[in-house]
Design an enzyme around this catalytic site. Structure first.
Site, PDB file in Angstrom:
ATOM      1  N   TYR A 135       0.846  -1.190   0.000  1.00 53.30           N
ATOM      2  CA  TYR A 135       0.000   0.000   0.000  1.00 53.30           C
ATOM      3  C   TYR A 135       0.886   1.247   0.000  1.00 53.30           C
ATOM      4  CZ  TYR A 135      -4.005  -2.968   1.319  1.00 53.30           C
ATOM      5  OH  TYR A 135      -5.000  -3.930   1.360  1.00 53.30           O
TER       6      TYR A 135
ATOM      7  N   GLN B  40      -8.641 -12.780   3.436  1.00 51.70           N
ATOM      8  CA  GLN B  40      -9.057 -11.407   3.141  1.00 51.70           C
ATOM      9  C   GLN B  40      -9.500 -11.348   1.683  1.00 51.70           C
ATOM     10  OE1 GLN B  40      -7.069  -6.978   3.306  1.00 51.70           O
ATOM     11  NE2 GLN B  40      -7.000  -8.246   5.130  1.00 51.70           N
TER      12      GLN B  40
ATOM     13  N   TRP C 125     -12.764  -6.944   2.165  1.00 51.37           N
ATOM     14  CA  TRP C 125     -12.419  -5.641   1.612  1.00 51.37           C
ATOM     15  C   TRP C 125     -13.399  -5.303   0.483  1.00 51.37           C
ATOM     16  CZ3 TRP C 125     -10.612  -5.055  -3.514  1.00 51.37           C
ATOM     17  CH2 TRP C 125     -10.191  -6.221  -4.161  1.00 51.37           C
ATOM     18  N   SER C 126     -13.557  -4.024   0.234  1.00 49.68           N
ATOM     19  CA  SER C 126     -14.429  -3.497  -0.824  1.00 49.68           C
ATOM     20  C   SER C 126     -15.883  -3.910  -0.645  1.00 49.68           C
ATOM     21  CB  SER C 126     -13.937  -3.943  -2.210  1.00 49.68           C
ATOM     22  OG  SER C 126     -14.494  -3.141  -3.228  1.00 49.68           O
TER      23      SER C 126
ATOM     24  N   LEU D 257     -18.273  -2.065  -0.187  1.00 51.80           N
ATOM     25  CA  LEU D 257     -19.110  -1.079  -0.884  1.00 51.80           C
ATOM     26  C   LEU D 257     -18.794  -1.014  -2.376  1.00 51.80           C
ATOM     27  CD1 LEU D 257     -19.132   1.820   1.745  1.00 51.80           C
ATOM     28  CD2 LEU D 257     -20.969   0.201   1.231  1.00 51.80           C
TER      29      LEU D 257
ATOM     30  N   ARG E 274     -13.504   8.037  -5.255  1.00 52.89           N
ATOM     31  CA  ARG E 274     -12.396   7.090  -5.398  1.00 52.89           C
ATOM     32  C   ARG E 274     -12.143   6.760  -6.861  1.00 52.89           C
ATOM     33  NH1 ARG E 274     -11.535   1.935  -1.489  1.00 52.89           N
ATOM     34  NH2 ARG E 274     -10.985   3.674  -0.153  1.00 52.89           N
TER      35      ARG E 274
ATOM     36  N   SER F 215     -11.336   8.405   3.774  1.00 52.68           N
ATOM     37  CA  SER F 215     -10.432   9.524   3.519  1.00 52.68           C
ATOM     38  C   SER F 215     -10.754  10.708   4.433  1.00 52.68           C
ATOM     39  CB  SER F 215     -10.521   9.958   2.048  1.00 52.68           C
ATOM     40  OG  SER F 215     -11.855  10.290   1.700  1.00 52.68           O
TER      41      SER F 215
END
Length: 355
Positions: free
Chosen positions: A65, A190, A219-220, A222, A240, A304
């Site tokens: 990341y 994950q 993860w993700s 949404l 995003r 964010s």
């Protein structure tokens, strides 16, 4: 170290991470694309501080990341905020590396051991709670992979290891190797899981859920923001998809084609259901729907801004509202539930017995 802030879980529910005794919050916070990337400095501290104050004590990052900067930022903030290490669940992932040398990526014994040491150095920590294999490495023997993660755990650099975006076959092989050699197997996967991505987490993994009690750290949830409804009328400049247009170029292209337009119509229908029958946003519904799955150990939130964390946690109030009737209405909208495993004509077993 002087502890500046005591952890208060508030109303956050906790679940076991897979078959382990480690307890993790239903919602955790991740650094992908944001912390150390598009968000640096004091805003990172504010996001983590607000998450911690609202019952989130699990923070997820990876060596890949922002080329390691996510680990740097997260480690800096944890130190500055003065949290007790035992109050935190810190997870990171190895595979993509921060450099491009022949042994700087993948899951060789060399990279797992050296990558772990470098991650800990960036985080400023003596250990992480869970170390993930960020992808499978088909150029490295599985025995080497399992032995290396076992070594890292025995050295005290991690308490558990897990996988990310591995196939069910890969996970099964890791378990077979671990059992054969009396080594430690992975405890979690994950994976990407949301209302438009269901086949792998709901069908392919079903046997490993049942056999090994693997849990998911999702993860993700949404769909990178698609399930918030923000893309129903175009691409907002501060979204995003706009900030990472190269990464999401295939997704952006699909939004102008029938596949993407169909998803947007479904989001619009889900929005109506959420607002009229549950009194919540479609984002809260989507997060609660993932959390409702019994194989989900934790849902990783991305943010964010601090207020996004607070808003997403409203999904906790929606989870108990997801009755069988509401879930059926969701399925009628989605029309994408994975097909059950074929029985080839055999009659069904008694629903009240052991299936």
């Amino acid at each position: 170290m002087t502890v500046k802030t005591e952890f208060d879980p508030k109303n956050m529910p906790f679940r076991r991470l897979g078959p382990s005794g480690l307890r993790v919050p239903v919602f955790s916070l991740g650094g992908w694309l944001t912390l150390g990337g598009t968000v640096v400095g004091d805003p990172v501290k504010e996001i983590i501080k607000v998450a911690f104050e609202n019952g989130i004590n699990m923070f997820d990052t990876a060596e890949g990341y922002a080329k390691g900067q996510s680990e740097v930022e997260m480690g800096r903030v944890i130190k500055e905020l003065g949290y007790r290490r035992s109050d935190l669940v810190i997870t990171t992932k190895l595979f993509f590396g921060t450099r491009t040398g022949p042994n700087d990526t993948g899951l060789s014994r060399k990279h797992i051991i050296e990558g772990t040491q470098e991650s800990l150095d960036r985080l400023g920590l003596d250990y992480v709670d869970v170390l993930f294999a960020h992808r499978p490495d088909y150029t490295t023997p599985m025995e080497e992979v399992v032995r290396a993660f076992n070594y890292v755990i025995e050295k005290g650099w991690a308490f558990y290891w897990a996988t990310s975006e591995w196939s069910a076959r890969d996970i099964e092989e890791a378990y077979h190797v671990a059992e054969k050699l009396n080594l430690i197997p992975p405890i979690a996967e994950q994976c990407q899981h949301h209302m438009f991505h269901r086949e792998r987490p709901e069908k392919e993994y079903a046997p490993v859920y049942k056999k090994y009690s693997i849990g998911t750290t999702v993860w993700s949830a949404l769909a990178s923001g698609l399930l918030t409804g923000k893309y129903n009328n175009g691409i907002p400049a501060d979204s995003r998809f706009a900030a990472h247009s190269d990464f999401f170029k295939d997704t952006l292209k699909s939004l102008n084609e029938e596949e993407g337009l169909s998803k947007i119509r479904k989001v619009q229908a889900l929005t109506k259901l959420a607002e009229t029958e549950l009194g919540c946003s479609v984002a809260h519904l989507a997060l609660a729907w993932i959390a409702k799955n019994p194989n989900t150990s934790t849902v990783i939130l991305g943010a964010s801004k601090p207020e996004q964390v607070v808003d997403n946690l409203k999904a906790l109030d929606v989870i108990p509202k997801l009755t069988p009737e509401i879930l059926d209405k969701i399925e009628l909208i989605l029309q994408n539930k994975p097909a059950p495993t074929p029985t080839f004509g055999r009659p069904p077993l008694d629903a009240w017995g052991r299936l």
